[in-house]
Design a protein around this motif. Structure first.
Motif, PDB file in Angstrom:
ATOM      1  N   VAL A 170      -1.079   1.440   1.652  1.00 28.87           N
ATOM      2  CA  VAL A 170      -1.243   2.780   1.675  1.00 28.87           C
ATOM      3  C   VAL A 170      -0.747   3.141   0.253  1.00 28.87           C
ATOM      4  CG1 VAL A 170      -0.677   5.160   2.140  1.00 28.87           C
ATOM      5  CG2 VAL A 170      -1.117   3.442   3.883  1.00 28.87           C
ATOM      6  N   SER A 224      -0.006   5.980  -2.794  1.00 28.70           N
ATOM      7  CA  SER A 224       0.224   7.570  -3.161  1.00 28.70           C
ATOM      8  C   SER A 224       0.674   7.771  -4.562  1.00 28.70           C
ATOM      9  CB  SER A 224       0.964   8.181  -2.292  1.00 28.70           C
ATOM     10  OG  SER A 224       0.198   7.995  -0.793  1.00 28.70           O
ATOM     11  N   ARG A 277      -4.115   9.807  -2.208  1.00 28.31           N
ATOM     12  CA  ARG A 277      -3.736   8.821  -1.294  1.00 28.31           C
ATOM     13  C   ARG A 277      -4.847   7.795  -1.046  1.00 28.31           C
ATOM     14  NH1 ARG A 277      -3.537   8.422   4.348  1.00 28.31           N
ATOM     15  NH2 ARG A 277      -1.874   7.266   5.087  1.00 28.31           N
TER      16      ARG A 277
END
Length: 315
Positions: A104, A106, A130
């Motif tokens: 992930v 962001s 994101r």
């Protein structure tokens, strides 16, 4: 003095190329060379010359036999290794794909970042974006996006590249395109720069195939996916900190500015939120300069404190 016996050469050659017993007989024959007292000393020299030649030829023959044996063994070993490597490689790859975990990434508002995916594809993220993807792609290269990102996809005919944005998925093999799909926005926009792109609006919508210069426009409230022509340079201009607005509601412009400059913009009056503006900011204007330009409209006033701007109606 040179002694030649052409008749004996074939026999000697057979002894050299023959068995160990033949070479032993040849040794006894050479040791028995004695032609008389006058040439006895010369016999020793001749015997050493002949033996040197015999030893050289035996070594060569032995080397050829060893090379042949080693080559055969090596060929078998290569076959075993290649087969094992191929099968083992498949098992290892399948295991790694099964064990791959999500990544992930962001980016905060006001920041842009570049990402290289496991297949070498490149992604540029706009502020407040994101993305989620696996550490190792399998049969499908899948990336989830919430925000805005520009993709340069490595071509791979065996593994399609799929970008998922809420209900909409975009499938490519190798191309460059832009995805504008923030979860708080009312619509998603997928714009194709080069190549070919298939955009699927989900079960309640339709699929469209984009050509360069076209945009798939998905209205989240109605679930409708439409196709329209756009200026690709304007769509991609966010990468160079340039902003273009074409008849865009003030509420949408405010969200873009929040992401660009990492500020909060509040518009309390619903009528102001729906006012549409057309303009461009391409000379590095800061947020204060842009706010002054917007408030040049006699209907709008603003005030700010630190990183918070409030737009309100001029009474």
């Amino acid at each position: 003095m040179r002694i030649e016996d052409t008749k004996k050469e074939p026999e000697i050659a057979e002894m050299i190329e023959g068995s160990e017993g033949d070479r032993r007989r040849l040794s006894e024959l050479l040791d028995g060379i004695r032609v008389g007292p006058g040439v006895d000393a010369m016999a020793d020299e001749m015997r050493e010359v002949v033996w040197a030649d015999v030893r050289l030829r035996i070594r060569r023959r032995g080397l050829r036999m060893r090379i042949a044996r080693y080559a055969a063994a090596a060929a078998v070993m290569v076959g075993v290794i290649c087969g094992s490597w191929f099968m083992g490689g498949l098992r290892v790859e399948n295991r790694l794909v099964a064990e791959a975990h999500p990544v992930v990434i962001s980016t905060p508002r006001g920041v842009k970042s570049d990402v290289i995916l496991p297949d070498g594809s490149r992604v540029r993220l706009n502020g407040g974006t994101r993305i989620v993807y696996l550490t190792l792609f399998g049969d499908q290269r899948r990336v989830e996006v919430d925000g805005e990102a520009y993709f340069e996809v490595e071509h791979d005919a065996r593994r399609p590249f799929v970008v998922v944005t809420g209900e909409v998925s975009s499938t490519v093999l190798g191309t460059t395109f832009n995805v504008h799909a923030y979860s708080e926005d009312e619509d998603y926009q997928i714009t194709l720069a080069t190549g070919s792109l298939l955009v699927d609006g989900g079960r309640e919508s339709r699929s469209v195939r984009l050509r360069p210069g076209e945009q798939g426009f998905f209205e989240r409230t109605s679930g409708m996916l439409s196709l329209r022509r756009v200026n690709v340079d304007h769509v991609l201009s966010w990468q160079e900190d340039k902003l273009y607005f074409r008849a865009e509601p003030l509420a949408s412009i405010a969200r873009t500015l929040e992401r660009q400059f990492n500020v909060d913009i509040v518009i309390a009056d619903e009528r102001l939120r729906k006012i549409c503006f057309t303009g461009e900011f391409v000379d590095g204007e800061n947020i204060h300069e842009i706010m002054r330009i917007i408030s040049a409209d006699s209907r709008i006033l603003y005030r700010n404190r630190k990183n918070r701007f409030e737009l309100y109606r001029n009474r």
